[in-house]
Design a protein around this motif. Structure first.
Motif, mmCIF file in Angstrom:
data_model
loop_
_atom_site.group_PDB
_atom_site.id
_atom_site.type_symbol
_atom_site.label_atom_id
_atom_site.label_comp_id
_atom_site.label_asym_id
_atom_site.label_seq_id
_atom_site.Cartn_x
_atom_site.Cartn_y
_atom_site.Cartn_z
ATOM 1 N N ARG A 240 -10.409 6.750 -0.754
ATOM 2 C CA ARG A 240 -10.447 6.562 -2.207
ATOM 3 C C ARG A 240 -11.670 7.256 -2.810
ATOM 4 O O ARG A 240 -11.592 7.876 -3.869
ATOM 5 N N TYR B 212 -9.513 3.625 4.443
ATOM 6 C CA TYR B 212 -8.866 3.642 3.133
ATOM 7 C C TYR B 212 -9.897 3.755 2.016
ATOM 8 O O TYR B 212 -9.732 4.540 1.080
ATOM 9 N N ASN C 60 -0.367 6.399 2.183
ATOM 10 C CA ASN C 60 -1.194 5.317 2.728
ATOM 11 C C ASN C 60 -0.694 4.826 4.081
ATOM 12 O O ASN C 60 -1.392 4.064 4.764
ATOM 13 N N PHE D 245 0.819 -1.204 0.000
ATOM 14 C CA PHE D 245 0.000 0.000 0.000
ATOM 15 C C PHE D 245 0.859 1.262 0.000
ATOM 16 O O PHE D 245 0.528 2.249 -0.672
ATOM 17 N N GLU D 246 1.963 1.238 0.732
ATOM 18 C CA GLU D 246 2.811 2.421 0.792
ATOM 19 C C GLU D 246 3.596 2.613 -0.492
ATOM 20 O O GLU D 246 3.944 3.752 -0.853
#
Length: 254
Positions: free
Chosen positions: A206, A202, A183, A176-177
């Motif tokens: 989005r 999350y 993130n 994710f990062e």
């Protein structure tokens, strides 16, 4: 027991509901409103649960849900399909009255969306793979293709596994990062080489980043609330041989 329907203020009068396990006719391991056709529950009982769920939200409608595969694919629904030929996708949209769109979950995040003015609704299954892959983005595009205005779309995120219950490893966090360094904020420290992931936050991010002005996160954690929701992770931790699925539904009156 009456079917429990969790409704979002953000979606107003649009017929919708995030359902759990209360009010169904399944027994034993699947006790409650199990709508999971992929489970080992009796198909006739599952069908009755689906009817109960539909009638709790949009009585008499045609209830349709895709064959979910943790993708970012979205299908536009214009008519009923053959249940044996369900499209492989993780989101559905429609502008047709009398169709109830359904999404099945058991920890992943169900997202219901509506542009009431345009008469367009959508439903998305946002597990971590679909979420990072952009399933909410493809849903918004499909709604716009039917005439929805992004700034008028409202979204709500229903029962899903919460950060306190969602332990992930370092490789998961790194993915994710790598996609977006910001993130990092969706992960809280955990035991060594692990973290706690906030899937709901999350997904809300989005949606907001994509231009949705009204996003409601309902804050319902599936993992600890055994009497209200099914949970894949809870069943896995207990070594149970199966698990039920709940359904989230949205539609337009006929």
């Amino acid at each position: 027991m009456t079917v429990e329907v969790n409704r979002a203020r953000a979606l107003g009068d649009v017929p919708h509901g995030f359902l759990g396990r209360r009010g169904g006719v399944s027994t034993g391991l699947y006790a409650g409103l199990n709508v999971g056709t992929g489970s080992d529950d009796d198909p006739a009982i599952i069908a009755e649960n689906r009817r109960l769920a539909r009638d709790a939200v949009l009585p008499g409608a045609i209830l349709l849900n895709p064959y979910q595969v943790h993708s970012a694919d979205c299908v536009t629904v214009t008519a009923a399909w053959d249940e044996s030929l369900r499209p492989h996708a993780d989101a559905v949209v429609t502008d047709r009255p009398g169709i109830a769109l359904g999404i099945l979950t058991a920890d992943c995040a169900p997202v219901l969306l509506a542009d009431p003015q345009a008469g367009v609704v959508g439903a998305a299954h946002a597990g971590w793979k679909g979420a990072i892959g952009g399933v909410t983005d493809t849903t918004l595009l499909a709604m716009e293709a039917l005439g929805a205005q992004r700034t008028c779309i409202r979204a709500a995120i229903g029962p899903c596994i919460a950060r306190a219950s969602y332990e992930v490893d370092a490789a998961f966090q790194h993915r994710f990062e790598t996609d977006d360094p910001e993130n990092e904020r969706f992960f809280a420290p955990g035991r060594p080489d692990h973290a706690q992931f906030d899937l709901e936050a999350y997904v809300a991010h989005r949606l907001a980043a994509a231009g949705v002005r009204t996003v409601e996160a309902m804050g319902l954690d599936t993992y600890p609330a055994e009497d209200r929701f099914y949970s894949f992770r809870r069943a896995t931790h207990r070594g149970e041989p199966g698990y039920g699925r709940q359904i989230s539904i949205i539609g337009l009156p006929g």
